[in-house]
Design an enzyme around this catalytic site. Structure first.
Site, mmCIF file in Angstrom:
data_model
loop_
_atom_site.group_PDB
_atom_site.id
_atom_site.type_symbol
_atom_site.label_atom_id
_atom_site.label_comp_id
_atom_site.label_asym_id
_atom_site.label_seq_id
_atom_site.Cartn_x
_atom_site.Cartn_y
_atom_site.Cartn_z
ATOM 1 N N ARG A 149 0.896 -1.149 0.236
ATOM 2 C CA ARG A 149 -0.167 -0.145 0.020
ATOM 3 C C ARG A 149 0.811 1.139 -0.106
ATOM 4 O O ARG A 149 1.957 1.086 0.566
ATOM 5 C CB ARG A 149 -0.749 0.157 1.219
ATOM 6 C CG ARG A 149 -1.881 -1.210 1.394
ATOM 7 C CD ARG A 149 -2.696 -1.091 2.886
ATOM 8 N NE ARG A 149 -3.503 -1.965 2.935
ATOM 9 C CZ ARG A 149 -3.067 -3.344 3.567
ATOM 10 N NH1 ARG A 149 -2.024 -3.451 4.028
ATOM 11 N NH2 ARG A 149 -4.155 -4.276 3.570
ATOM 12 N N LYS A 173 -2.265 -2.591 8.110
ATOM 13 C CA LYS A 173 -3.276 -2.133 8.814
ATOM 14 C C LYS A 173 -3.374 -2.928 10.031
ATOM 15 O O LYS A 173 -2.963 -3.933 9.870
ATOM 16 C CB LYS A 173 -4.562 -2.261 7.811
ATOM 17 C CG LYS A 173 -4.808 -1.611 6.818
ATOM 18 C CD LYS A 173 -5.908 -1.517 6.030
ATOM 19 C CE LYS A 173 -6.167 -0.683 4.797
ATOM 20 N NZ LYS A 173 -7.618 -0.868 4.223
ATOM 21 N N HIS A 244 -2.912 2.729 -5.865
ATOM 22 C CA HIS A 244 -3.623 1.449 -5.509
ATOM 23 C C HIS A 244 -3.656 0.449 -6.615
ATOM 24 O O HIS A 244 -3.698 -0.535 -6.654
ATOM 25 C CB HIS A 244 -4.757 1.400 -5.007
ATOM 26 C CG HIS A 244 -4.858 0.471 -3.822
ATOM 27 N ND1 HIS A 244 -4.280 0.647 -2.571
ATOM 28 C CD2 HIS A 244 -5.772 -0.259 -3.440
ATOM 29 C CE1 HIS A 244 -4.736 -0.224 -1.664
ATOM 30 N NE2 HIS A 244 -5.817 -0.814 -2.206
ATOM 31 N N ARG A 247 -0.733 -1.914 -6.817
ATOM 32 C CA ARG A 247 -1.290 -3.140 -6.028
ATOM 33 C C ARG A 247 -2.134 -3.993 -6.630
ATOM 34 O O ARG A 247 -2.031 -5.261 -6.530
ATOM 35 C CB ARG A 247 -1.954 -2.630 -4.731
ATOM 36 C CG ARG A 247 -2.048 -3.478 -3.508
ATOM 37 C CD ARG A 247 -2.461 -2.840 -2.233
ATOM 38 N NE ARG A 247 -3.215 -3.597 -1.379
ATOM 39 C CZ ARG A 247 -2.631 -4.260 -0.454
ATOM 40 N NH1 ARG A 247 -1.541 -4.422 -0.384
ATOM 41 N NH2 ARG A 247 -3.405 -5.006 0.615
ATOM 42 N N HIS A 270 -3.822 -9.098 4.020
ATOM 43 C CA HIS A 270 -5.254 -9.019 4.068
ATOM 44 C C HIS A 270 -5.819 -9.914 5.125
ATOM 45 O O HIS A 270 -5.293 -11.260 5.206
ATOM 46 C CB HIS A 270 -6.250 -9.601 3.047
ATOM 47 C CG HIS A 270 -6.266 -8.647 1.750
ATOM 48 N ND1 HIS A 270 -6.457 -8.851 0.077
ATOM 49 C CD2 HIS A 270 -5.962 -7.145 1.532
ATOM 50 C CE1 HIS A 270 -6.353 -7.925 -0.317
ATOM 51 N NE2 HIS A 270 -6.154 -6.880 0.355
ATOM 52 N N TYR A 279 -9.685 -10.511 -6.799
ATOM 53 C CA TYR A 279 -8.786 -10.627 -7.828
ATOM 54 C C TYR A 279 -9.078 -11.723 -8.473
ATOM 55 O O TYR A 279 -8.552 -11.999 -9.770
ATOM 56 C CB TYR A 279 -7.112 -10.722 -7.127
ATOM 57 C CG TYR A 279 -7.135 -9.260 -6.544
ATOM 58 C CD1 TYR A 279 -6.565 -8.144 -7.118
ATOM 59 C CD2 TYR A 279 -6.957 -9.316 -5.021
ATOM 60 C CE1 TYR A 279 -6.542 -6.978 -6.583
ATOM 61 C CE2 TYR A 279 -6.757 -7.938 -4.606
ATOM 62 C CZ TYR A 279 -6.490 -6.986 -5.150
ATOM 63 O OH TYR A 279 -6.457 -5.750 -4.816
#
Length: 298
Positions: A149, A173, A244, A247, A270, A279
């Protein structure tokens, strides 16, 4: 309406002090509730306890008829649901009018993805005869090679690099730390930047942040966005490209080459594999595009 406004202010204070939410998140709740309060004023309500489920649905219909985005309506419903939950907990209302209100379905938009040819063109766009050009090439190579990110890229420090073994460490995150492999090409350009770009940008300053701006300070999100737009224009790419996008392209391309979904989940950081599954849809779309272009009876 003074009582209503005071209750909203108490709630916002609760979110800030007791829940510890960020200023941006609290401001978002404030905006949603302010619009709801304005609606209640026009309808002549004096307290939140007077509001019924039918009043909520009428308000949401009004929001929808105003052509507001689906994501805005969903956020508004979420804000009202949490606000009324707070009111029930504080005994400010007895019945929760949000209890039977359904949250609208989130519209799913597949993210933009670059083709491999477009990626090659974009990566070669920076002028690597300058320190800033070497930096921009290193950033683009790194983002496409790792799927980081933009927030993770700007926070990389020198001690996060383990280039001899082809790895870098990043914090994503939720402050979750993960180790990500970096390919030989990206590692080469990061080394080039360290040798021929970063030193001249650093000037007399001292910092362990990896990517620096012209003044020798830590590069910002806005800086990466601005520089990317310049390189996209130079590459002649007309798609709406954001950091992004690299990514998304990283994840899509390795899935197309046979990577396991669980591996991609780990690489992207994730917590839920359902986030990664988008994806697979991108890969299937790409397969369909190739089929339609190449099969004689498609």
């Amino acid at each position: 309406m003074k009582v209503i406004n005071e209750i909203v202010n108490d709630y916002l204070h609760y979110l800030t002090v007791e829940r510890g939410l960020s200023a941006n998140t609290v401001a978002s709740y404030h905006n949603d509730l302010e619009q709801f309060v304005q609606y209640l004023k026009k309808q002549g309500f004096k307290s939140f306890s007077e509001v019924k489920r039918s009043d909520i649905t009428a308000y949401l219909r009004l929001e929808t008829s105003a052509k507001k985005a689906n994501s805005t309506i969903i956020r508004s419903v979420t804000s009202l649901r949490r606000f009324y939950s707070y009111l029930v907990h504080e005994n400010s209302v007895i019945d929760d009018p949000m209890a039977l209100i359904d949250t609208p379905k989130q519209e799913k938009h597949l993210p933009e993805v670059l083709s491999r040819t477009e990626v090659d063109t974009l990566l070669k766009a920076p002028n690597v005869s300058s320190a800033l050009g070497v930096r921009d090439r290193a950033i683009l190579e790194l983002m496409y090679a790792t799927g980081l990110r933009v927030s993770e890229v700007i926070n990389l420090r020198l001690f996060d690099l383990h280039l001899p073994v082809g790895l870098i460490k990043t914090v994503g995150k939720g402050q979750k730390e993960r180790i990500v492999p970096i390919g030989d090409t990206a590692a080469y350009w990061v080394n080039e930047y360290l040798e021929h770009g970063r030193r001249s940008l650093l000037k007399e300053k001292r910092t362990d942040f990896l990517f620096l701006n012209f003044h020798g300070n830590k590069l910002t999100r806005q800086g990466i966005w601005k520089n990317l737009k310049i390189q996209v224009q130079k590459a002649g790419i007309t798609k709406n490209i954001t950091p992004h996008t690299l990514r998304h392209s990283f994840a899509t391309h390795i899935l197309e080459n046979g990577a396991d979904l669980r591996i991609v989940q780990e690489l992207l950081g994730h917590s839920d594999i359902s986030t990664t599954q988008i994806y697979t849809h991108l890969s299937k779309r790409r397969l369909s595009e190739v089929y339609n272009k190449t099969h004689p009876r498609a």
